[in-house]
Structures are given as structure tokens and as C-alpha cells.
Design a protein around this motif. Structure first.
Motif, PDB file in Angstrom:
ATOM      1  N   CYS A  46     -68.893 -32.575  -3.375  1.00  0.00           N
ATOM      2  CA  CYS A  46     -67.837 -31.594  -3.658  1.00  0.00           C
ATOM      3  C   CYS A  46     -67.867 -30.459  -2.631  1.00  0.00           C
ATOM      4  N   ALA A  47     -69.070 -29.983  -2.312  1.00  0.00           N
ATOM      5  CA  ALA A  47     -69.202 -28.872  -1.362  1.00  0.00           C
ATOM      6  C   ALA A  47     -68.702 -29.268   0.020  1.00  0.00           C
ATOM      7  N   GLU A  48     -69.020 -30.489   0.457  1.00  0.00           N
ATOM      8  CA  GLU A  48     -68.554 -30.964   1.763  1.00  0.00           C
ATOM      9  C   GLU A  48     -67.033 -31.064   1.791  1.00  0.00           C
ATOM     10  N   ALA A  49     -66.447 -31.565   0.709  1.00  0.00           N
ATOM     11  CA  ALA A  49     -64.986 -31.687   0.647  1.00  0.00           C
ATOM     12  C   ALA A  49     -64.317 -30.319   0.656  1.00  0.00           C
ATOM     13  N   GLU A  50     -64.933 -29.362  -0.033  1.00  0.00           N
ATOM     14  CA  GLU A  50     -64.362 -28.017  -0.092  1.00  0.00           C
ATOM     15  C   GLU A  50     -64.346 -27.342   1.279  1.00  0.00           C
ATOM     16  N   LYS A  51     -65.316 -27.689   2.126  1.00  0.00           N
ATOM     17  CA  LYS A  51     -65.379 -27.089   3.460  1.00  0.00           C
ATOM     18  C   LYS A  51     -64.144 -27.402   4.292  1.00  0.00           C
ATOM     19  N   VAL A  52     -63.565 -28.574   4.079  1.00  0.00           N
ATOM     20  CA  VAL A  52     -62.409 -28.978   4.899  1.00  0.00           C
ATOM     21  C   VAL A  52     -61.101 -28.973   4.113  1.00  0.00           C
ATOM     22  N   HIS A  53     -61.160 -28.514   2.870  1.00  0.00           N
ATOM     23  CA  HIS A  53     -59.943 -28.467   2.054  1.00  0.00           C
ATOM     24  C   HIS A  53     -59.049 -27.335   2.530  1.00  0.00           C
ATOM     25  N   ASN A  54     -57.776 -27.623   2.672  1.00  0.00           N
ATOM     26  CA  ASN A  54     -56.831 -26.630   3.183  1.00  0.00           C
ATOM     27  C   ASN A  54     -56.366 -25.712   2.048  1.00  0.00           C
ATOM     28  N   GLN A  55     -57.194 -24.703   1.742  1.00  0.00           N
ATOM     29  CA  GLN A  55     -56.880 -23.790   0.641  1.00  0.00           C
ATOM     30  C   GLN A  55     -55.595 -23.003   0.894  1.00  0.00           C
ATOM     31  N   ASP A  56     -55.369 -22.641   2.141  1.00  0.00           N
ATOM     32  CA  ASP A  56     -54.189 -21.846   2.479  1.00  0.00           C
ATOM     33  C   ASP A  56     -52.905 -22.619   2.190  1.00  0.00           C
ATOM     34  N   LEU A  57     -52.900 -23.906   2.552  1.00  0.00           N
ATOM     35  CA  LEU A  57     -51.730 -24.740   2.281  1.00  0.00           C
ATOM     36  C   LEU A  57     -51.491 -24.865   0.780  1.00  0.00           C
ATOM     37  N   TYR A  58     -52.563 -25.051   0.027  1.00  0.00           N
ATOM     38  CA  TYR A  58     -52.418 -25.180  -1.422  1.00  0.00           C
ATOM     39  C   TYR A  58     -51.884 -23.907  -2.052  1.00  0.00           C
ATOM     40  N   PHE A  59     -52.338 -22.765  -1.549  1.00  0.00           N
ATOM     41  CA  PHE A  59     -51.855 -21.496  -2.071  1.00  0.00           C
ATOM     42  C   PHE A  59     -50.350 -21.347  -1.823  1.00  0.00           C
ATOM     43  N   LYS A  60     -49.924 -21.690  -0.611  1.00  0.00           N
ATOM     44  CA  LYS A  60     -48.502 -21.574  -0.273  1.00  0.00           C
ATOM     45  C   LYS A  60     -47.650 -22.521  -1.114  1.00  0.00           C
ATOM     46  N   LYS A  61     -48.179 -23.733  -1.373  1.00  0.00           N
ATOM     47  CA  LYS A  61     -47.448 -24.698  -2.196  1.00  0.00           C
ATOM     48  C   LYS A  61     -47.300 -24.188  -3.630  1.00  0.00           C
ATOM     49  N   ALA A  62     -48.356 -23.556  -4.130  1.00  0.00           N
ATOM     50  CA  ALA A  62     -48.321 -23.028  -5.495  1.00  0.00           C
ATOM     51  C   ALA A  62     -47.303 -21.899  -5.618  1.00  0.00           C
ATOM     52  N   VAL A  63     -47.308 -21.004  -4.627  1.00  0.00           N
ATOM     53  CA  VAL A  63     -46.351 -19.894  -4.638  1.00  0.00           C
ATOM     54  C   VAL A  63     -44.928 -20.416  -4.559  1.00  0.00           C
ATOM     55  N   LYS A  64     -44.712 -21.434  -3.711  1.00  0.00           N
ATOM     56  CA  LYS A  64     -43.389 -22.026  -3.578  1.00  0.00           C
ATOM     57  C   LYS A  64     -42.959 -22.715  -4.872  1.00  0.00           C
ATOM     58  N   TYR A  65     -43.908 -23.354  -5.538  1.00  0.00           N
ATOM     59  CA  TYR A  65     -43.615 -24.061  -6.790  1.00  0.00           C
ATOM     60  C   TYR A  65     -43.185 -23.083  -7.872  1.00  0.00           C
ATOM     61  N   VAL A  66     -43.873 -21.935  -7.948  1.00  0.00           N
ATOM     62  CA  VAL A  66     -43.533 -20.927  -8.947  1.00  0.00           C
ATOM     63  C   VAL A  66     -42.128 -20.405  -8.696  1.00  0.00           C
TER      64      VAL A  66
END
Length: 415
Positions: free
Chosen positions: A366-386
Motif C-alpha cells: 500500500c505504501a509503495e502504491a501511495e508513493k506514485v498515486h496521483n493525489q492531485d489528479l484525484y482531488f481535481k476530479k473530486a472537485v469537478k464531480y461535486v
């Protein structure tokens, strides 16, 4: 070749992959739910599980009595105190589960190409020719050619601990089936799964209500894991909890494990506090090639409405082995990249030989996957979804998260 949008935009250096994994100061953000049982109920083992990364302890009431689980919980409390690690308590209900009781406790061997009768007459003794079921409506729910699975574990088609049956004849309340693979069913209780039929049993059985109102209230449980088919299941459970007073703050996580739950997923998501994707049953309910589609769609929906989603059945092989398979390790990482908030371990920690190692390895993946997870993209998608401006409080919370993420990344450079 473009990288996946789920990953960070910069390419992953091969050199960094070849470097040995380093222990991180901060644990993985993805939570690990460990099911406590025979192999993981001592103070010593629980302490090691907490140190390895377990942050939720699951108590599965489909087996064991309240006294047994209470002893385990008392050991958990001692371990929490000694390790100074926080750990929540999850009560997992039985729900409308079809079961066969083996009163003899002797293993039952079913041979391929022979016949076995499923009967609702529970006064009869289980054998290789006859299996008594806790459900009177099976003969009305199935037809010739339907498939029935019996066993404790995820069915793969090659194992010998679960059996695949094909309905050959329905006579009265009895259902005669053709055994499709040779298997030995051991233990006192076998789980039965019939694909894509409605089980006319209440979501909260009397046994569940009794356990919640006694053991649950006594221990002020944090989470209730609820087999869920309709949104009414959540509402009825919440009403039941509210009457108990002490459990008003208990979060209800909807276990989605059959077609009914999938069909009503959107309204269930609106009502539940979180979602558990019970992939063991989903893997039987759906064709294998469809399971990943539902997982990805469900996780995305949960992410976009800001509700936790838990994925189960990821490293089954670690029940008996010290290392996961390559596919299982990749599965854990992909669940994180999809947006899963937690990984739930069942048999791996309940009766597995390596509960501590399993939690540790899953946490590292999980920690290795989190290192390369695009958190910024997910945040923008969530804001757009709302699709609407943030409230003042949301804006403050968002800024705080951004600040801490930046600080953690900066701090990580110096470790």
C-alpha cells in the motif's frame, strides 16, 4: 508511451524500483482491517499485528460465541495499551447467510459426478449424500441447471475445500444436485452461495440483533459491517442502533456481495457510512471477467462522494504461505491506485499461519502504491464531480490537507 493518469506524471525510475524498500516514518494511509481469531487472538500476536499496521480489528460473528470474542477483545485492549497504537472495533454480522451444519464434525467428502440432496430438514445428519440447509425456500428459488457453491473459501475451480454443484432435480422442498468437483468439506459449518437469487431472510437476524444489543453495546463498537441488498437494510439497522442509545455514533458499512446490492448500489451509498466490497461472494456472483469492472466503478463512486471503501480478499494465498503471489501483490497495489481506503484481511489473519507478516507485507505494498498515486489528479476530479464552490469549512479543510501533504513530502526527502 504515456503513463496511467493514476500515476504521477514523472516516469518511475528503474533504479528506484531496484532499491530495497526502506522503512518509512509514516505508515501507509490505506488502513488495514484484520480479522481476529484462533491464530491471532493472543496479546502477543495482536501486539505484533498493531505494530505491523493493523488499525481496525474485525470480529466475525458467523462463528464463535460472544464469550470467545470478548476474550479476544480484552486481549486487544491490553495490546493497544502496551503498544500505544489506536485500533477501532468492527462487528461483522451474519445476515441472511445460507449455512449447512455438520453436527458430526467429521469431514464430508463429495465425489465428482455423484448426486447430493440439499434439504431444509435440519434434523437430518449431514453426509456425502445429504446436506441439511437452514433455508426452506431453496427449492422455490432454483431451477435445473443453476449453480450452487458450498465451502469456506473463495471458489477457484481447482481447490478441494469448496464444491460446485449443478441443480439436476427439484422435488418438494429437496434439491438434488450433481457434484462437479471432488472436495472435502471440513468443520462444523459450511457456507452456501446460490448465484443471482433472492434469499428471503432478514438482513438483521435475531442472532445479529442479540449480539449487537449485548456484545456491541457493552464494547461500544465503532463499525457495524452489514450484509446489504437494499437501502432499507441500512435504514433499519440505523434505526435499531439509535434505539440502543450507546451505538448512535456507530458507523454502518454496507457489505456489497450480490446482484441485489449491486443493482441498488447508488442509493445504498447515499445512506451508508462506508462500503465493503465483499469480493469473495462477488467472485461467485459475477463472471470472473466482470469483477474488476464493478470494483473500479464502485470505488470511483465512493471516492467522488467522499465515503470510505474497503476491498476484501486480496492475499488469500498468504493463509498458508509467507509471501503473496505476484498477482495478489499487484491486486493490492491496483486497489490503492483505484482509490481504496482500506484492505480487509479475513482468513489470512483469522486462521492463517502468518497474520503479522501478512499485515506487514500488505502495508508495504500500500505504501509503495501511495508513493506514485496521483493525489492531485484525484482531488481535481473530486472537485469537478461535486460541481459547486466549496463551503468555507471545506476550503479550510482542503488547504490544511494540502499543507500537510506538502510537509510530509518535504519531510520524506530528509528520511
Amino acid at each position: 508511451m504515456h503513463s496511467s493518469p493514476l500515476l504521477l506524471e514523472e516516469p518511475i525510475r528503474m533504479a528506484s524500483i531496484l532499491e530495497p524498500s526502506k522503512p518509512t516514518f509514516f505508515p501507509a494511509m490505506t488502513k488495514i482491517v484484520g480479522t481476529l481469531g484462533p491464530k491471532s487472538r493472543s496479546v502477543d500476536i495482536i501486539s505484533h499485528c498493531l505494530d505491523a499496521g493493523m488499525s481496525v480489528a474485525r470480529f466475525d460473528f458467523s462463528w464463535g460465541d460472544p464469550e470467545y470474542h470478548q476474550e479476544t477483545l480484552e486481549n486487544l485492549r491490553v495490546a493497544i495499551k502496551s503498544t500505544k497504537k489506536l485500533c477501532a472495533v468492527m462487528l461483522d454480522t451474519v445476515g441472511p447467510e445460507l449455512q449447512i451444519e455438520n453436527k458430526t464434525d467429521h469431514p464430508i467428502t463429495l465425489e465428482a459426478d455423484t448426486l447430493v440432496v440439499l434439504t431444509p430438514d435440519q434434523n437430518k445428519e449431514a453426509s456425502s449424500n445429504l446436506l441439511p440447509l437452514n433455508f426452506t425456500g431453496l427449492s422455490k428459488a432454483v431451477k435445473k441447471g443453476d449453480t450452487i457453491f458450498i465451502g469456506k473459501y473463495l471458489f477457484t475451480g481447482s481447490e478441494t475445500a469448496s464444491v460446485w454443484l449443478e441443480v439436476s432435480e427439484v422435488e418438494g422442498e429437496d434439491v438434488t444436485c450433481l457434484v462437479k468437483n471432488t472436495a472435502t468439506l471440513s468443520g462444523s459449518l459450511f457456507t452456501v452461495h446460490v448465484s443471482q437469487i433472492h434469499i428471503d431472510l432478514p438482513t438483521l437476524a435475531d442472532k445479529d440483533k442479540e449480539v449487537i444489543s449485548t456484545w456491541g453495546v457493552q464494547n461500544n463498537i465503532d463499525f457495524l459491517s452489514l450484509y446489504t441488498r437494499h437501502v432499507e437494510d441500512i435504514r433499519h439497522a440505523r434505526e435499531f442502533l439509535s434505539k440502543l442509545g450507546d451505538l448512535k455514533q456507530t458507523h454502518i458499512y454496507a457489505k456489497i456481495e450480490n446482484i441485489e446490492g449491486m443493482k441498488h448500489f447508488d442509493e445504498i451509498l447515499r445512506e451508508a457510512d462506508g462500503i465493503i466490497l465483499a469480493r469473495g461472494n462477488l467472485g461467485i456472483e459475477l463472471p470472473p471477467e466482470k469483477v474488476f469492472l464493478f470494483q473500479k466503478a464502485a470505488i470511483y463512486k465512493c471516492n467522488m462522494v467522499g465515503k470510505p471503501v474497503v476491498v476484501t480478499r486480496v492475499v488469500d494465498s498468504m493463509t498458508d504461505n509467507l509471501r503473496p503471489t505476484r498477482a495478489e501483490a499487484t491486486d493490492v497495489a491496483n486497489a490503492v491506485l483505484d482509490g481504496s481506503d482500506a484492505i480487509l484481511l479475513g482468513a489470512e489473519t483469522l486462521r492463517g499461519q502468518y497474520p503479522v507478516e501478512t499485515i506487514s507485507i500488505v502495508g508495504k505494498i500500500c505504501a509503495e502504491a501511495e508513493k506514485v498515486h496521483n493525489q492531485d489528479l484525484y482531488f481535481k476530479k473530486a472537485v469537478k464531480y461535486v460541481g459547486e464552490p466549496m463551503s468555507h469549512l471545506e476550503s479550510i479543510a482542503s488547504s490544511a490537507v494540502h499543507f500537510w501533504v506538502a510537509l510530509l513530502m518535504l519531510f520524506g526527502l530528509f528520511l
